[in-house]
Design a protein around this motif. Structure first.
Motif, PDB file in Angstrom:
ATOM      1  N   ALA A  67      -3.628  11.164   3.996  1.00 22.97           N
ATOM      2  CA  ALA A  67      -2.394  10.653   4.169  1.00 22.97           C
ATOM      3  C   ALA A  67      -2.076   9.201   3.773  1.00 22.97           C
ATOM      4  CB  ALA A  67      -1.819  10.727   5.679  1.00 22.97           C
ATOM      5  N   LEU A  68      -0.968   8.703   3.203  1.00 23.33           N
ATOM      6  CA  LEU A  68      -0.875   7.362   2.744  1.00 23.33           C
ATOM      7  C   LEU A  68      -0.509   6.697   4.269  1.00 23.33           C
ATOM      8  CD1 LEU A  68       1.875   8.178  -0.020  1.00 23.33           C
ATOM      9  CD2 LEU A  68      -0.049   6.602  -0.123  1.00 23.33           C
ATOM     10  N   ILE A  69      -0.882   5.376   4.061  1.00 24.12           N
ATOM     11  CA  ILE A  69      -0.602   4.457   5.258  1.00 24.12           C
ATOM     12  C   ILE A  69       0.942   4.119   4.787  1.00 24.12           C
ATOM     13  CG2 ILE A  69      -0.665   2.019   6.094  1.00 24.12           C
ATOM     14  CD1 ILE A  69      -3.366   3.789   6.731  1.00 24.12           C
ATOM     15  N   PRO A  70       1.628   4.236   5.940  1.00 21.62           N
ATOM     16  CA  PRO A  70       3.375   3.988   5.537  1.00 21.62           C
ATOM     17  C   PRO A  70       3.595   2.654   5.036  1.00 21.62           C
ATOM     18  CG  PRO A  70       2.689   5.015   7.801  1.00 21.62           C
ATOM     19  CD  PRO A  70       1.364   4.481   7.203  1.00 21.62           C
ATOM     20  N   GLY A  71       4.415   2.621   4.071  1.00 16.99           N
ATOM     21  CA  GLY A  71       4.859   1.532   3.246  1.00 16.99           C
ATOM     22  C   GLY A  71       4.111   1.111   2.204  1.00 16.99           C
ATOM     23  N   SER A  72       2.753   1.607   2.210  1.00 20.44           N
ATOM     24  CA  SER A  72       1.808   1.090   0.976  1.00 20.44           C
ATOM     25  C   SER A  72       2.316   1.272  -0.374  1.00 20.44           C
ATOM     26  CB  SER A  72       0.582   1.741   1.140  1.00 20.44           C
ATOM     27  OG  SER A  72       0.465   3.001   1.186  1.00 20.44           O
ATOM     28  N   GLN A  73       2.969   2.594  -0.567  1.00 18.14           N
ATOM     29  CA  GLN A  73       3.313   3.016  -1.820  1.00 18.14           C
ATOM     30  C   GLN A  73       4.513   1.988  -2.334  1.00 18.14           C
ATOM     31  OE1 GLN A  73       4.568   6.947  -1.945  1.00 18.14           O
ATOM     32  NE2 GLN A  73       3.333   7.591  -3.587  1.00 18.14           N
ATOM     33  N   GLU A  74       5.309   1.851  -1.541  1.00 13.12           N
ATOM     34  CA  GLU A  74       6.665   0.825  -2.106  1.00 13.12           C
ATOM     35  C   GLU A  74       6.416  -0.434  -2.191  1.00 13.12           C
ATOM     36  OE1 GLU A  74       7.624   4.724   0.264  1.00 13.12           O
ATOM     37  OE2 GLU A  74       6.509   2.962   0.830  1.00 13.12           O
ATOM     38  N   VAL A  75       5.532  -1.144  -1.256  1.00 15.40           N
ATOM     39  CA  VAL A  75       5.268  -2.473  -1.400  1.00 15.40           C
ATOM     40  C   VAL A  75       4.259  -2.559  -2.534  1.00 15.40           C
ATOM     41  CG1 VAL A  75       4.051  -4.462  -0.310  1.00 15.40           C
ATOM     42  CG2 VAL A  75       5.732  -2.758   0.842  1.00 15.40           C
ATOM     43  N   ILE A  76       3.300  -1.762  -2.493  1.00 15.74           N
ATOM     44  CA  ILE A  76       2.240  -2.129  -3.812  1.00 15.74           C
ATOM     45  C   ILE A  76       3.243  -1.873  -5.303  1.00 15.74           C
ATOM     46  CG2 ILE A  76       0.512  -1.106  -5.171  1.00 15.74           C
ATOM     47  CD1 ILE A  76      -0.885  -0.278  -2.335  1.00 15.74           C
ATOM     48  N   ARG A  77       4.118  -0.833  -5.173  1.00 12.31           N
ATOM     49  CA  ARG A  77       4.903  -0.796  -6.340  1.00 12.31           C
ATOM     50  C   ARG A  77       5.713  -2.193  -6.634  1.00 12.31           C
ATOM     51  NH1 ARG A  77       5.922   1.359 -11.220  1.00 12.31           N
ATOM     52  NH2 ARG A  77       6.182   3.511 -10.560  1.00 12.31           N
ATOM     53  N   ASP A  78       6.117  -3.128  -5.699  1.00 12.58           N
ATOM     54  CA  ASP A  78       7.049  -3.998  -5.986  1.00 12.58           C
ATOM     55  C   ASP A  78       5.782  -5.243  -6.181  1.00 12.58           C
ATOM     56  OD1 ASP A  78       9.235  -2.843  -5.322  1.00 12.58           O
ATOM     57  OD2 ASP A  78       9.350  -3.520  -3.203  1.00 12.58           O
ATOM     58  N   LEU A  79       4.846  -5.276  -5.630  1.00 18.72           N
ATOM     59  CA  LEU A  79       3.628  -6.327  -5.812  1.00 18.72           C
ATOM     60  C   LEU A  79       3.188  -6.027  -7.476  1.00 18.72           C
ATOM     61  CD1 LEU A  79       1.387  -6.075  -2.672  1.00 18.72           C
ATOM     62  CD2 LEU A  79       2.832  -7.904  -3.363  1.00 18.72           C
ATOM     63  N   TYR A  80       3.067  -5.022  -7.919  1.00 16.64           N
ATOM     64  CA  TYR A  80       2.782  -4.491  -9.285  1.00 16.64           C
ATOM     65  C   TYR A  80       3.715  -5.283 -10.368  1.00 16.64           C
ATOM     66  CZ  TYR A  80       1.400  -1.911 -13.245  1.00 16.64           C
ATOM     67  OH  TYR A  80       1.051  -1.123 -14.392  1.00 16.64           O
ATOM     68  N   GLU A  81       4.960  -5.650  -9.935  1.00 15.38           N
ATOM     69  CA  GLU A  81       5.796  -6.316 -10.833  1.00 15.38           C
ATOM     70  C   GLU A  81       5.335  -7.650 -10.953  1.00 15.38           C
ATOM     71  OE1 GLU A  81       8.078  -4.708 -12.369  1.00 15.38           O
ATOM     72  OE2 GLU A  81       7.311  -2.550 -11.523  1.00 15.38           O
ATOM     73  N   LYS A  82       4.691  -8.376  -9.924  1.00 14.77           N
ATOM     74  CA  LYS A  82       4.481  -9.668 -10.036  1.00 14.77           C
ATOM     75  C   LYS A  82       3.183 -10.171 -10.142  1.00 14.77           C
ATOM     76  CE  LYS A  82       5.574 -13.741  -6.978  1.00 14.77           C
ATOM     77  NZ  LYS A  82       5.939 -14.286  -5.580  1.00 14.77           N
ATOM     78  N   TYR A  83       2.269  -9.206  -9.590  1.00  6.01           N
ATOM     79  CA  TYR A  83       0.640  -9.463  -9.734  1.00  6.01           C
ATOM     80  C   TYR A  83      -0.078  -8.565 -10.337  1.00  6.01           C
ATOM     81  CZ  TYR A  83       1.683 -12.328  -5.180  1.00  6.01           C
ATOM     82  OH  TYR A  83       2.463 -13.219  -4.377  1.00  6.01           O
ATOM     83  N   GLU A  84      -1.185  -8.679 -10.748  1.00  6.83           N
ATOM     84  CA  GLU A  84      -2.116  -7.643 -11.288  1.00  6.83           C
ATOM     85  C   GLU A  84      -2.894  -7.084 -10.064  1.00  6.83           C
ATOM     86  OE1 GLU A  84      -5.810  -7.429 -14.713  1.00  6.83           O
ATOM     87  OE2 GLU A  84      -5.113  -9.559 -14.092  1.00  6.83           O
ATOM     88  N   ILE A  85      -2.805  -5.777 -10.187  1.00  6.60           N
ATOM     89  CA  ILE A  85      -3.253  -5.168  -9.043  1.00  6.60           C
ATOM     90  C   ILE A  85      -4.433  -4.406  -9.202  1.00  6.60           C
ATOM     91  CG2 ILE A  85      -2.890  -3.312  -7.172  1.00  6.60           C
ATOM     92  CD1 ILE A  85      -0.922  -5.561  -6.856  1.00  6.60           C
ATOM     93  N   PHE A  86      -5.471  -4.526  -8.224  1.00  8.89           N
ATOM     94  CA  PHE A  86      -6.893  -3.710  -8.397  1.00  8.89           C
ATOM     95  C   PHE A  86      -6.859  -3.067  -7.429  1.00  8.89           C
ATOM     96  CE2 PHE A  86      -7.231  -7.010 -11.591  1.00  8.89           C
ATOM     97  CZ  PHE A  86      -7.993  -6.115 -12.613  1.00  8.89           C
ATOM     98  N   ILE A  87      -7.417  -1.812  -7.278  1.00  9.88           N
ATOM     99  CA  ILE A  87      -7.702  -1.132  -6.102  1.00  9.88           C
ATOM    100  C   ILE A  87      -9.199  -1.247  -5.861  1.00  9.88           C
ATOM    101  CG2 ILE A  87      -7.899   1.103  -4.689  1.00  9.88           C
ATOM    102  CD1 ILE A  87      -5.030  -0.136  -5.182  1.00  9.88           C
ATOM    103  N   THR A  88      -9.715  -1.543  -4.968  1.00  5.52           N
ATOM    104  CA  THR A  88     -11.005  -1.930  -4.686  1.00  5.52           C
ATOM    105  C   THR A  88     -11.674  -1.346  -3.496  1.00  5.52           C
ATOM    106  OG1 THR A  88     -10.778  -4.053  -3.377  1.00  5.52           O
ATOM    107  CG2 THR A  88     -11.013  -4.052  -5.935  1.00  5.52           C
ATOM    108  N   THR A  89     -12.581  -0.101  -3.744  1.00  7.78           N
ATOM    109  CA  THR A  89     -13.177   0.591  -2.509  1.00  7.78           C
ATOM    110  C   THR A  89     -14.583   0.599  -2.670  1.00  7.78           C
ATOM    111  OG1 THR A  89     -12.928   2.743  -1.475  1.00  7.78           O
ATOM    112  CG2 THR A  89     -12.851   2.640  -3.721  1.00  7.78           C
TER     113      THR A  89
END
Length: 174
Positions: A67-89
């Protein structure tokens, strides 16, 4: 453009719930939602079950459809417009998780390129301005600012910069 590295498990993907689902399947014990989110799952189960629980994450299907952590999809989409996003696991500990995690990310975050997905062991290798993670051990040698994402297992951990949910991430970084 500044960079944000974002952990997967317990930050954008809810592995904690999967542990509870599989434990219910195997032991017919269900934990109330409040109890699940108030302490580490390992602290909820009898000691004699802990090795079985640890083994869950090595199973091929464990990470498949978290399951998604609530809010992650929407906020990361918005962050993506302003930052370079890396998923690091830190997925190298669980080699069977690699393909399910890639598929999960492609499904929920299709705009994040495969070139911005990092499977590693030690996150100090990551060159980013921020690392949003649920485990402070990843901040120890990280060169940027560690942002502790609250999870049931870290509620009593002392860290200067902490966020409790994705709306707090939005307020901090947008």
């Amino acid at each position: 453009m500044k960079r944000i590295a974002i952990d997967m498990d317990e930050v954008i993907a809810d592995a904690h719930i999967r542990f509870a689902e599989w434990y219910k399947r195997d032991y017919d014990v269900e934990f109330p939602h409040e109890q699940l989110h108030s302490s580490s799952f390992m602290d909820l189960v009898p000691e004699e079950h802990r090795s079985v629980i640890k083994g869950y994450a090595f199973h091929d299907d464990f990470f498949k459809d978290l399951a998604l952590i609530p809010g992650s999809q929407e906020v990361i989409r918005d962050l993506y417009e302003k930052y370079e996003i890396f998923i690091t696991t830190a997925a190298m500990e669980f080699p069977n998780s690699l393909l399910p995690k890639i598929q999960w990310l492609k499904h929920y975050f299709p705009y994040i390129s495969w070139t911005n997905i990092v499977f590693c062991g030690d996150k100090s290798i990551i060159n980013a301005d921020y690392l949003i993670d649920d485990n402070v051990r990843h901040f120890k040698r990280f060169i940027g600012q560690g942002v502790l994402f609250t999870a049931s297992h870290n509620k009593n951990v002392d860290w200067d910069l902490r966020v409790n949910n994705w709306q707090e991430v939005r307020a901090l970084l947008l």
